[in-house]
Structure formats: structure tokens, C-alpha cells
Design a protein around this motif. Structure first.
Motif, PDB file in Angstrom:
ATOM      1  N   GLU A  71       0.830  -1.200   0.000  1.00 17.83           N
ATOM      2  CA  GLU A  71       0.000   0.000   0.000  1.00 17.83           C
ATOM      3  C   GLU A  71       0.866   1.252   0.000  1.00 17.83           C
ATOM      4  N   ASN A  72       0.284   2.361  -0.409  1.00 18.36           N
ATOM      5  CA  ASN A  72       1.050   3.605  -0.491  1.00 18.36           C
ATOM      6  C   ASN A  72       0.807   4.517   0.709  1.00 18.36           C
ATOM      7  N   GLN A  73       0.283   3.939   1.799  1.00 18.86           N
ATOM      8  CA  GLN A  73       0.103   4.722   3.014  1.00 18.86           C
ATOM      9  C   GLN A  73       0.188   3.822   4.240  1.00 18.86           C
ATOM     10  N   ILE A  74       0.539   4.447   5.365  1.00 16.90           N
ATOM     11  CA  ILE A  74       0.628   3.721   6.627  1.00 16.90           C
ATOM     12  C   ILE A  74       0.080   4.625   7.725  1.00 16.90           C
ATOM     13  N   TYR A  75      -0.648   4.040   8.666  1.00 15.22           N
ATOM     14  CA  TYR A  75      -1.283   4.817   9.729  1.00 15.22           C
ATOM     15  C   TYR A  75      -0.506   4.654  11.027  1.00 15.22           C
ATOM     16  N   LEU A  76      -0.161   5.788  11.660  1.00 14.75           N
ATOM     17  CA  LEU A  76       0.545   5.779  12.943  1.00 14.75           C
ATOM     18  C   LEU A  76      -0.372   6.381  14.009  1.00 14.75           C
ATOM     19  N   PRO A  77      -1.034   5.553  14.807  1.00 11.26           N
ATOM     20  CA  PRO A  77      -2.042   6.049  15.750  1.00 11.26           C
ATOM     21  C   PRO A  77      -1.489   6.750  16.981  1.00 11.26           C
ATOM     22  N   THR A  78      -0.173   6.687  17.202  1.00 15.51           N
ATOM     23  CA  THR A  78       0.382   7.263  18.434  1.00 15.51           C
ATOM     24  C   THR A  78       1.213   8.522  18.198  1.00 15.51           C
ATOM     25  N   VAL A  79       1.318   8.971  16.950  1.00 14.66           N
ATOM     26  CA  VAL A  79       2.178  10.122  16.639  1.00 14.66           C
ATOM     27  C   VAL A  79       1.377  11.176  15.889  1.00 14.66           C
ATOM     28  N   ASN A  80       1.466  12.441  16.338  1.00 15.25           N
ATOM     29  CA  ASN A  80       0.791  13.502  15.594  1.00 15.25           C
ATOM     30  C   ASN A  80       1.709  14.055  14.509  1.00 15.25           C
ATOM     31  N   SER A  81       1.135  14.831  13.606  1.00 18.50           N
ATOM     32  CA  SER A  81       1.885  15.284  12.431  1.00 18.50           C
ATOM     33  C   SER A  81       3.023  16.235  12.786  1.00 18.50           C
ATOM     34  N   THR A  82       2.835  17.053  13.825  1.00 17.69           N
ATOM     35  CA  THR A  82       3.899  17.982  14.225  1.00 17.69           C
ATOM     36  C   THR A  82       5.147  17.225  14.657  1.00 17.69           C
ATOM     37  N   ILE A  83       4.949  16.192  15.472  1.00 14.99           N
ATOM     38  CA  ILE A  83       6.082  15.388  15.937  1.00 14.99           C
ATOM     39  C   ILE A  83       6.660  14.570  14.796  1.00 14.99           C
ATOM     40  N   MET A  84       5.797  14.063  13.908  1.00 11.13           N
ATOM     41  CA  MET A  84       6.281  13.243  12.798  1.00 11.13           C
ATOM     42  C   MET A  84       7.136  14.054  11.835  1.00 11.13           C
ATOM     43  N   LYS A  85       6.840  15.333  11.676  1.00 13.42           N
ATOM     44  CA  LYS A  85       7.679  16.185  10.828  1.00 13.42           C
ATOM     45  C   LYS A  85       9.084  16.314  11.415  1.00 13.42           C
ATOM     46  N   ILE A  86       9.161  16.427  12.739  1.00 14.34           N
ATOM     47  CA  ILE A  86      10.466  16.521  13.400  1.00 14.34           C
ATOM     48  C   ILE A  86      11.228  15.205  13.255  1.00 14.34           C
ATOM     49  N   ILE A  87      10.518  14.094  13.444  1.00 14.82           N
ATOM     50  CA  ILE A  87      11.142  12.782  13.286  1.00 14.82           C
ATOM     51  C   ILE A  87      11.605  12.586  11.843  1.00 14.82           C
ATOM     52  N   SER A  88      10.800  13.033  10.886  1.00 10.54           N
ATOM     53  CA  SER A  88      11.178  12.918   9.471  1.00 10.54           C
ATOM     54  C   SER A  88      12.443  13.716   9.181  1.00 10.54           C
ATOM     55  N   GLU A  89      12.520  14.908   9.763  1.00  9.63           N
ATOM     56  CA  GLU A  89      13.712  15.732   9.558  1.00  9.63           C
ATOM     57  C   GLU A  89      14.956  15.013  10.068  1.00  9.63           C
ATOM     58  N   TYR A  90      14.838  14.387  11.232  1.00  3.10           N
ATOM     59  CA  TYR A  90      15.995  13.651  11.749  1.00  3.10           C
ATOM     60  C   TYR A  90      16.327  12.450  10.862  1.00  3.10           C
ATOM     61  N   ILE A  91      15.312  11.716  10.432  1.00  2.00           N
ATOM     62  CA  ILE A  91      15.542  10.535   9.591  1.00  2.00           C
ATOM     63  C   ILE A  91      16.252  10.918   8.298  1.00  2.00           C
ATOM     64  N   TYR A  92      15.863  12.031   7.705  1.00  3.21           N
ATOM     65  CA  TYR A  92      16.443  12.442   6.424  1.00  3.21           C
ATOM     66  C   TYR A  92      17.803  13.121   6.577  1.00  3.21           C
ATOM     67  N   THR A  93      17.969  13.940   7.608  1.00  2.62           N
ATOM     68  CA  THR A  93      19.165  14.789   7.678  1.00  2.62           C
ATOM     69  C   THR A  93      20.075  14.501   8.866  1.00  2.62           C
ATOM     70  N   GLY A  94      19.591  13.721   9.842  1.00  2.00           N
ATOM     71  CA  GLY A  94      20.406  13.449  11.020  1.00  2.00           C
ATOM     72  C   GLY A  94      20.449  14.595  12.005  1.00  2.00           C
ATOM     73  N   SER A  95      19.541  15.571  11.865  1.00  3.15           N
ATOM     74  CA  SER A  95      19.504  16.704  12.791  1.00  3.15           C
ATOM     75  C   SER A  95      18.076  17.209  12.917  1.00  3.15           C
ATOM     76  N   ILE A  96      17.834  18.019  13.951  1.00  2.00           N
ATOM     77  CA  ILE A  96      16.534  18.674  14.094  1.00  2.00           C
ATOM     78  C   ILE A  96      16.765  20.146  14.404  1.00  2.00           C
TER      79      ILE A  96
END
Length: 336
Positions: A71-96
Motif C-alpha cells: 500500500e502507499n500509506q501507513i497509519y501511525l495512531p500514536t504520533v501527531n503530524s507535528t512530531i512526525m515532521k520533526i522525526i522525518s527531519e531527523y531521519i532524512y538529515t540526522g539533525s533537528i
């Protein structure tokens, strides 16, 4: 800002910095092959391969041979979008770049721990440690502990939780304004320090007093005001203050709510006269003798390893303390 971004997007600048190049594709639908749907129903665009390469948890979620693998989507019931953006930034760049504050640090820690991003977890822990050492003015550990016990799995192995317990336990409870520390957080604090040799700054009578007042504050202002009159501080007791018996509204409700806290209060550490003259007439706890082993009084009126007090018969003097936590600095975290 837009001009700077356009300038960097030019062919001349691409390829000079991996971190900046990867930063361009964070939450960018053009380079996305999967959408992360957060618990606030907002979507974050991402790359399946990058997520899996950086986190074993995402690898297991996205390449498990089940429907999530196709599938082209996944649901994360315990994380809101604001926090997920920060986590994404770390995953992609290694920093926040987002500042770590009392409003987001617990959620970021939870997400980093869940996705097993250990360098980010370590960075948060070290940042909190530094703040505990140097910041004596703003003490936000009660708020953070309250948030942590509501959102974390309560485990003795949780490093951040243990740090918050230590910070709050070495802060005199009567200096923590009501509303900052939840009843659930206080219960967890008392359970973690009950009959254990851990640093603690509040005499046991003041623990009972704070617990009763905190519970009554949640019930009604009238009940709270009445108990404020009936439960003097240790310093007031030193002045032989006279306490007149008054009817406590919602007495049974106070007793019911207080029961979860009372079982972690060591009444052996409270003077017999205080128990008979102050506590028992309130009739908001079971017979106190139930909680006293063989009615033996313990000479030390503070649990664990007493901190920061000069002890007298019914009073104490605060000398100094350093329990604080507020992380309010822009955080650049090098990838490890």
C-alpha cells in the motif's frame, strides 16, 4: 526565504551538501512513494526506502510481506503530524532544527524511542541532563513528569522518566504550585520512592498534606479551602497554631481519591501528635495505624535519602535545591 530556497535548488548548488539535498525532499509529494497518516489525520509524505534504511521499526512495518508492503500509506495512531515532521527531519538529515521545549520534548522522546532512533534518544537525554545541571530558574519537571506518565510505558528502564522522577523528588512539593503536577504523576513519584533509598526533599507530613490538597483542589474550591485551614504546614505547626475542626464537604470523595496516594505514604515518619491532632480528625484516610508497622515511629521524618533540609521537631528550613528542566534551545544534532 523563498529566494534562498530557489537559489539552492539551482543545478549549480545541488550535490554540494547531502544534508541539504535530502532536506529538500522532506514531506515533498514529488519525491514520495508513501504517505504517513498521523493520529490527527494529517498526512506526511515520505520515502519508503529512506524510512526503512534509517529505522528498523519502519523496515519491519514497510517490508514485512503484509499489506503495508504494497500500500502507499501507513497509519501511525500514536504520533501527531507535528512530531512526525520533526522525526522525518531527523531521519532524512540526522539533525533537528525545532527547539526542544516543555511542550514537545516528551512526545519527541517517545517517538524517537518507538522508532528506535537511538542517537536522537541519546541527544534528548544529554540535553535534559545539561539543563538539569545549569538551569536553576525554570523548573518544568512537574509538567514533564505529568505528561510522561500519561504517554509513556511506565518502566524502571526508561531513562527520561527516571531523570524526571529524580528532579521532582528533590524539589520540595510545597514549592510546586497546584496544577503543575497531576495526581497520577504524584502517585507514580511516591510509588517510585516509597521505602527506597532515593533522594527526596519533602518530609512525610508535607507529602500527606500536598496529596490531600491536590486531591481536594480537583474536587472543589470549597473543599480545598477547608483543607487548607485544617492542614497547616510544618512551619505553622512549630508556632503552635490552633486548628479548629470543620466539616469537610465531599469528605467521602476526598477519601476515595486520596486512597491511591495514601498507600505510598509512610505514616511512621509523621509525629504521633500530628497524626492524632491533625490527620485522624479529618477522617479522610483509614485508621492511620493500619499504615504504621507495629506503631513504631521512624526517627527520620523524610523518606529515602533526605535532601536539602535542616531538621527540627516540627519544621524545616529550605537551604537550596536545583531541580529544573526546560529545554529551549535550537537543536542541531549531528548524525551518528
Amino acid at each position: 526565504m523563498e529566494r534562498a530556497k530557489l537559489e539552492y535548488n539551482s543545478e549549480e548548488n545541488r550535490g554540494k551538501s547531502l544534508k541539504q539535498d535530502l532536506g529538500l525532499i522532506i514531506n515533498n509529494p514529488r519525491y514520495s512513494d508513501i504517505k504517513i497518516i498521523c493520529n490527527d489525520k494529517k498526512e506526511i509524505y515520505s520515502s519508503r526506502a529512506i524510512l526503512a534504511a534509517r529505522s528498523e521499526v519502519f523496515d519491519g512495518l514497510l517490508y514485512n510481506g503484509m499489506k503495508e508492503s504494497y500500500e502507499n500509506q501507513i497509519y501511525l495512531p500514536t504520533v501527531n503530524s507535528t512530531i512526525m515532521k520533526i522525526i522525518s527531519e531527523y531521519i532524512y538529515t540526522g539533525s533537528i532544527k525545532e527547539p526542544l521545549t516543555k511542550d514537545n520534548i516528551v512526545e519527541i522522546f517517545n517517538a524517537a524511542d518507538y522508532f528506535q532512533l537511538l542517537p536522537l534518544v541519546d541527544f534528548i537525554i544529554e540535553t535534559v541532563k545539561d539543563e538539569l545541571k545549569v538551569n536553576y530558574r525554570n523548573n518544568y519537571s512537574p509538567e514533564l513528569l505529568s505528561k510522561a506518565v500519561d504517554t509513556m510505558i511506565l518502566s524502571e528502564d526508561n531513562i527520561l522518566l527516571n531523570m524526571l522522577i529524580k528532579a521532582v523528588s528533590t524539589t520540595p512539593l510545597n514549592t510546586i504550585e497546584f496544577g503543575r503536577l497531576s495526581i497520577k504523576a504524584l502517585q507514580y513519584l511516591l510509588s517510585c520512592t516509597h521505602k527506597k533509598q532515593k533522594p527526596f526533599a519533602t518530609p512525610e507530613y508535607e507529602v500527606f498534606r500536598y496529596s490531600a490538597l491536590l486531591v481536594s483542589k480537583e474536587i472543589s474550591n470549597n473543599t480545598y479551602k477547608t483543607l487548607m485551614e485544617l492542614l497547616p504546614t510544618l512551619k505553622e505547626l512549630e508556632k503552635s497554631i490552633k486548628v479548629n475542626n470543620k466539616w469537610i464537604t465531599n469528605r467521602q470523595k476526598v477519601a476515595k481519591e486520596l486512597a491511591a496516594l495514601v498507600k505510598f505514604i509512610d505514616f511512621r515518619r509523621i509525629k504521633e501528635q500530628i497524626i492524632t491532632d491533625i490527620i485522624e480528625p479529618l477522617e479522610i484516610t483509614p485508621t492511620v495505624s493500619i499504615y504504621r508497622s507495629y506503631n513504631s515511629y521512624c526517627n527520620n521524618d523524610t523518606r529515602g535519602i533526605p535532601q536539602l533540609y535542616n531538621f527540627k521537631r516540627y519544621s524545616y528550613e529550605i537551604r537550596s535545591w536545583s531541580a529544573c528542566i526546560f529545554v529551549n534551545a535550537s537543536s542541531e544534532l549531528s548524525d551518528q
